[in-house]
Design a protein around this motif. Structure first.
Motif, PDB file in Angstrom:
ATOM      1  N   ARG A 262       1.417   5.677 -13.807  1.00 22.38           N
ATOM      2  CA  ARG A 262       0.541   4.683 -14.439  1.00 22.38           C
ATOM      3  C   ARG A 262       0.487   4.858 -15.954  1.00 22.38           C
ATOM      4  O   ARG A 262       0.609   3.897 -16.705  1.00 22.38           O
ATOM      5  N   GLU A 263       0.262   6.106 -16.394  1.00 26.27           N
ATOM      6  CA  GLU A 263      -0.006   6.343 -17.804  1.00 26.27           C
ATOM      7  C   GLU A 263       1.258   6.389 -18.654  1.00 26.27           C
ATOM      8  O   GLU A 263       1.254   5.930 -19.799  1.00 26.27           O
ATOM      9  N   HIS A 264       2.322   6.946 -18.104  1.00 26.16           N
ATOM     10  CA  HIS A 264       3.544   7.107 -18.898  1.00 26.16           C
ATOM     11  C   HIS A 264       4.492   5.923 -18.758  1.00 26.16           C
ATOM     12  O   HIS A 264       5.138   5.519 -19.731  1.00 26.16           O
ATOM     13  N   HIS A 265       4.592   5.372 -17.543  1.00 24.33           N
ATOM     14  CA  HIS A 265       5.542   4.286 -17.300  1.00 24.33           C
ATOM     15  C   HIS A 265       4.870   2.926 -17.123  1.00 24.33           C
ATOM     16  O   HIS A 265       5.586   1.924 -16.971  1.00 24.33           O
TER      17      HIS A 265
ATOM     18  N   ALA B 164       2.730  12.568   2.831  1.00 23.45           N
ATOM     19  CA  ALA B 164       1.306  12.436   3.122  1.00 23.45           C
ATOM     20  C   ALA B 164       0.472  12.503   1.845  1.00 23.45           C
ATOM     21  O   ALA B 164      -0.493  11.739   1.672  1.00 23.45           O
ATOM     22  N   ALA B 165       0.839  13.405   0.937  1.00 26.25           N
ATOM     23  CA  ALA B 165       0.076  13.553  -0.305  1.00 26.25           C
ATOM     24  C   ALA B 165       0.199  12.317  -1.183  1.00 26.25           C
ATOM     25  O   ALA B 165      -0.796  11.858  -1.771  1.00 26.25           O
ATOM     26  N   LEU B 166       1.403  11.759  -1.287  1.00 24.41           N
ATOM     27  CA  LEU B 166       1.583  10.579  -2.129  1.00 24.41           C
ATOM     28  C   LEU B 166       0.887   9.360  -1.519  1.00 24.41           C
ATOM     29  O   LEU B 166       0.281   8.557  -2.239  1.00 24.41           O
ATOM     30  N   GLU B 167       0.969   9.201  -0.215  1.00 23.35           N
ATOM     31  CA  GLU B 167       0.279   8.087   0.447  1.00 23.35           C
ATOM     32  C   GLU B 167      -1.227   8.164   0.209  1.00 23.35           C
ATOM     33  O   GLU B 167      -1.882   7.147  -0.055  1.00 23.35           O
ATOM     34  N   ALA B 168      -1.788   9.368   0.295  1.00 20.39           N
ATOM     35  CA  ALA B 168      -3.223   9.529   0.057  1.00 20.39           C
ATOM     36  C   ALA B 168      -3.569   9.211  -1.389  1.00 20.39           C
ATOM     37  O   ALA B 168      -4.589   8.550  -1.661  1.00 20.39           O
ATOM     38  N   ALA B 169      -2.742   9.663  -2.335  1.00 23.71           N
ATOM     39  CA  ALA B 169      -3.020   9.427  -3.743  1.00 23.71           C
ATOM     40  C   ALA B 169      -2.920   7.948  -4.090  1.00 23.71           C
ATOM     41  O   ALA B 169      -3.751   7.402  -4.837  1.00 23.71           O
ATOM     42  N   VAL B 170      -1.908   7.283  -3.557  1.00 27.92           N
ATOM     43  CA  VAL B 170      -1.758   5.842  -3.804  1.00 27.92           C
ATOM     44  C   VAL B 170      -2.922   5.082  -3.186  1.00 27.92           C
ATOM     45  O   VAL B 170      -3.495   4.157  -3.791  1.00 27.92           O
ATOM     46  N   GLY B 171      -3.309   5.453  -1.977  1.00 30.76           N
ATOM     47  CA  GLY B 171      -4.405   4.782  -1.308  1.00 30.76           C
ATOM     48  C   GLY B 171      -5.725   4.916  -2.034  1.00 30.76           C
ATOM     49  O   GLY B 171      -6.605   4.058  -1.891  1.00 30.76           O
ATOM     50  N   ALA B 172      -5.874   5.992  -2.820  1.00 31.21           N
ATOM     51  CA  ALA B 172      -7.122   6.219  -3.556  1.00 31.21           C
ATOM     52  C   ALA B 172      -7.094   5.632  -4.959  1.00 31.21           C
ATOM     53  O   ALA B 172      -8.070   5.790  -5.707  1.00 31.21           O
ATOM     54  N   THR B 173      -6.012   4.969  -5.335  1.00 31.60           N
ATOM     55  CA  THR B 173      -5.852   4.458  -6.696  1.00 31.60           C
ATOM     56  C   THR B 173      -5.699   2.944  -6.670  1.00 31.60           C
ATOM     57  O   THR B 173      -4.713   2.429  -6.132  1.00 31.60           O
ATOM     58  N   PRO B 174      -6.644   2.206  -7.231  1.00 32.60           N
ATOM     59  CA  PRO B 174      -6.552   0.746  -7.228  1.00 32.60           C
ATOM     60  C   PRO B 174      -5.260   0.255  -7.877  1.00 32.60           C
ATOM     61  O   PRO B 174      -4.793   0.811  -8.877  1.00 32.60           O
ATOM     62  N   ASP B 175      -4.706  -0.773  -7.282  1.00 29.33           N
ATOM     63  CA  ASP B 175      -3.524  -1.485  -7.806  1.00 29.33           C
ATOM     64  C   ASP B 175      -2.215  -0.708  -7.663  1.00 29.33           C
ATOM     65  O   ASP B 175      -1.159  -1.235  -8.013  1.00 29.33           O
ATOM     66  N   MET B 176      -2.256   0.529  -7.186  1.00 27.27           N
ATOM     67  CA  MET B 176      -1.013   1.260  -6.981  1.00 27.27           C
ATOM     68  C   MET B 176      -0.493   0.990  -5.570  1.00 27.27           C
ATOM     69  O   MET B 176      -1.266   0.809  -4.628  1.00 27.27           O
ATOM     70  N   LYS B 177       0.832   1.014  -5.436  1.00 22.03           N
ATOM     71  CA  LYS B 177       1.429   0.723  -4.128  1.00 22.03           C
ATOM     72  C   LYS B 177       2.683   1.567  -3.934  1.00 22.03           C
ATOM     73  O   LYS B 177       3.506   1.696  -4.846  1.00 22.03           O
ATOM     74  N   LEU B 178       2.810   2.141  -2.749  1.00 17.83           N
ATOM     75  CA  LEU B 178       4.055   2.781  -2.336  1.00 17.83           C
ATOM     76  C   LEU B 178       4.855   1.716  -1.600  1.00 17.83           C
ATOM     77  O   LEU B 178       4.565   1.391  -0.448  1.00 17.83           O
ATOM     78  N   VAL B 179       5.859   1.146  -2.267  1.00 14.63           N
ATOM     79  CA  VAL B 179       6.551  -0.022  -1.694  1.00 14.63           C
ATOM     80  C   VAL B 179       7.456   0.370  -0.541  1.00 14.63           C
ATOM     81  O   VAL B 179       7.686  -0.430   0.374  1.00 14.63           O
ATOM     82  N   ALA B 180       7.990   1.592  -0.572  1.00 12.84           N
ATOM     83  CA  ALA B 180       8.879   2.037   0.513  1.00 12.84           C
ATOM     84  C   ALA B 180       9.166   3.518   0.331  1.00 12.84           C
ATOM     85  O   ALA B 180       8.970   4.086  -0.745  1.00 12.84           O
ATOM     86  N   HIS B 181       9.627   4.147   1.403  1.00 10.32           N
ATOM     87  CA  HIS B 181      10.113   5.511   1.315  1.00 10.32           C
ATOM     88  C   HIS B 181      11.417   5.603   2.096  1.00 10.32           C
ATOM     89  O   HIS B 181      11.656   4.815   3.010  1.00 10.32           O
ATOM     90  N   ARG B 182      12.231   6.553   1.712  1.00  7.96           N
ATOM     91  CA  ARG B 182      13.485   6.800   2.418  1.00  7.96           C
ATOM     92  C   ARG B 182      13.640   8.302   2.625  1.00  7.96           C
ATOM     93  O   ARG B 182      13.460   9.092   1.701  1.00  7.96           O
ATOM     94  N   TRP B 183      13.976   8.668   3.873  1.00  5.00           N
ATOM     95  CA  TRP B 183      14.250  10.065   4.195  1.00  5.00           C
ATOM     96  C   TRP B 183      15.723  10.373   3.917  1.00  5.00           C
ATOM     97  O   TRP B 183      16.582   9.508   4.046  1.00  5.00           O
ATOM     98  N   TYR B 184      15.996  11.611   3.561  1.00  2.82           N
ATOM     99  CA  TYR B 184      17.380  12.079   3.532  1.00  2.82           C
ATOM    100  C   TYR B 184      17.412  13.467   4.149  1.00  2.82           C
ATOM    101  O   TYR B 184      16.370  14.094   4.364  1.00  2.82           O
ATOM    102  N   ASN B 185      18.594  13.951   4.451  1.00  5.41           N
ATOM    103  CA  ASN B 185      18.777  15.283   5.021  1.00  5.41           C
ATOM    104  C   ASN B 185      19.493  16.180   4.018  1.00  5.41           C
ATOM    105  O   ASN B 185      20.332  15.720   3.231  1.00  5.41           O
TER     106      ASN B 185
END
Length: 398
Positions: free
Chosen positions: A160-163, A183-204
């Motif tokens: 938010r602040e830098h980009h 889990a940590a990022l989902e919780a942080a986004v959920g607690a921040t107005p107007d922020m959204k996690l648009v998608a995630h991708r797993w890799y191995n």
């Protein structure tokens, strides 16, 4: 001849007296990924422990004169090897505790074992929440490092602040560490107005390419990529992104796994083409305290690092240094090398002015994390493989 025999017997008796007067050492283990080809974190942790041990031993050791001695084992970043190593270390007489390395999944899987063995496990790097947040009581895991629960909000604030970004894409490994960060990022986004996690991708680990996952996140509308990776996958993504047109290269905010190895060398010139910032909790750059200068002098004498910028994996050195000093205080407080007594003593330590910060009370029965979220800041790599803090206040004392 008689005079010679008498002299020899006197010398032998004197030597035996010296040997008998020398108390047995107290052992500390370190199980880490020494055999991982591109890792530098295990070596950094060992450096921090050894520098602290040298200071403690020079000051008289622990328990009234017993020297501290380090025993290392190589888990090669393989969980089964790590568990076997912990069993072997636990069988060592007078070994009071084991330090872990950077691979959180090993120590998450080790939780039942270390509690069965009654073996204090000290964490100077791994950030997965479950290393200290678990149902085992009394807990034998102690961390002087950051937690993913703190990193998620830091990612959101930085985006938010830098980009000036509100839509994040997450690229994350399919491991316990990756799930902890999701889990940590989902919780942080959920607690921040107007922020959204648009998608995630797993890799191995070991995937040959991350480009398709990156492009999927970009096409989903991500303005910034949150990357959870070590040096191998992190450098792979940077090289692949650098090959894209400039308008397809999103800013990257990375967890600190990339700083645990030869990331800049592996990324090569591509690193200059990517806007990448990485989480940190300590830097020797700009550190002016007497303790920091003493540790830097030891790093130069022992490993040839001429400048603070040259120290690889600096958080590993700093965290392990402070954690070793805290362990020594716990041993003395316990009054013995008994592991149960040392575990209990770690929860009762008083104030300690460390390298990373001043600890009013490092651990309590309810809190086995010595640091807090205020330690987190962001840094950038230079083309010369130097990790430079982005803010000037990283050495303020909480």
């Amino acid at each position: 001849m008689r005079r010679w025999l008498v002299g020899l017997l006197f010398f032998w008796a004197s030597a035996m007296g010296v040997l008998q007067a020398q108390p047995a050492p107290v052992y500390v283990g370190l199980d880490a990924e020494f055999g991982h080809r591109t890792s530098t974190s295990a070596q950094a942790i060992q450096q921090g422990i050894e520098i602290a041990m040298a200071e403690i031993n020079q000051a008289g050791g622990v328990l009234g004169g017993r020297k501290l001695s380090l025993v290392t084992s190589d888990n090669r970043s393989v969980t089964a090897v790590g568990l076997d190593n912990l069993r072997k270390l636990a069988a060592q007489p007078d070994l009071v505790a084991v330090f872990g390395g950077k691979f959180s999944p090993i120590y998450i899987e080790a939780l039942p074992l270390v509690h069965e063995l009654g073996l204090p496990l000290l964490d100077p790097w791994g950030s997965a929440d479950g290393i200290t947040d678990h149902p085992h009581q009394p807990s034998y895991t102690f961390r002087l490092s950051i937690k993913d629960a703190w990193v998620g909000p830091a990612f959101v604030r930085f985006a938010r602040e830098h980009h000036r970004a509100a839509r994040l894409g997450l690229l994350v490994p399919n491991t316990a560490w990756g799930r902890s960060n999701k889990a940590a990022l989902e919780a942080a986004v959920g607690a921040t107005p107007d922020m959204k996690l648009v998608a995630h991708r797993w890799y191995n680990w070991g995937d040959a390419s991350l480009l398709a996952s990156y492009q999927a996140l970009r096409e989903a509308g991500a303005q910034v990529i949150v990357l959870v990776a070590n040096e191998t996958e992190g450098s792979l993504l940077v090289r692949e992104m650098a090959g894209l047109p400039k308008d397809q290269r999103l800013p990257v905010i990375s967890h600190w796994g990339i700083t645990g190895g030869e990331f800049a060398r592996m990324a090569g010139p591509a690193l200059d083409a990517i806007d990448l910032a990485v989480v940190q909790s300590y830097s020797f750059v700009g550190a002016q305290s007497p303790k920091a200068q003493r540790v830097l002098a030891a790093l130069q004498r022992g490993w040839g690092y001429a400048t603070p910028e040259q120290v690889p994996s600096p958080v590993g050195v700093a965290h392990a240094y402070d954690l070793m000093h805290l362990l020594a205080r716990a041993i003395d407080k316990a009054g013995s090398s008994d592991r149960r007594a040392v575990r209990a003593a770690l929860e009762q330590l008083g104030p300690y002015d460390g390298l990373v910060q001043r600890y009013a009370r490092p651990f309590t029965p309810a809190r086995h994390d010595a640091l807090g979220p205020e330690r987190i800041f962001f840094a950038r790599y230079t083309a010369n493989d130097e990790l430079i803090p982005m803010t000037p206040s990283v050495h303020r004392r909480p």
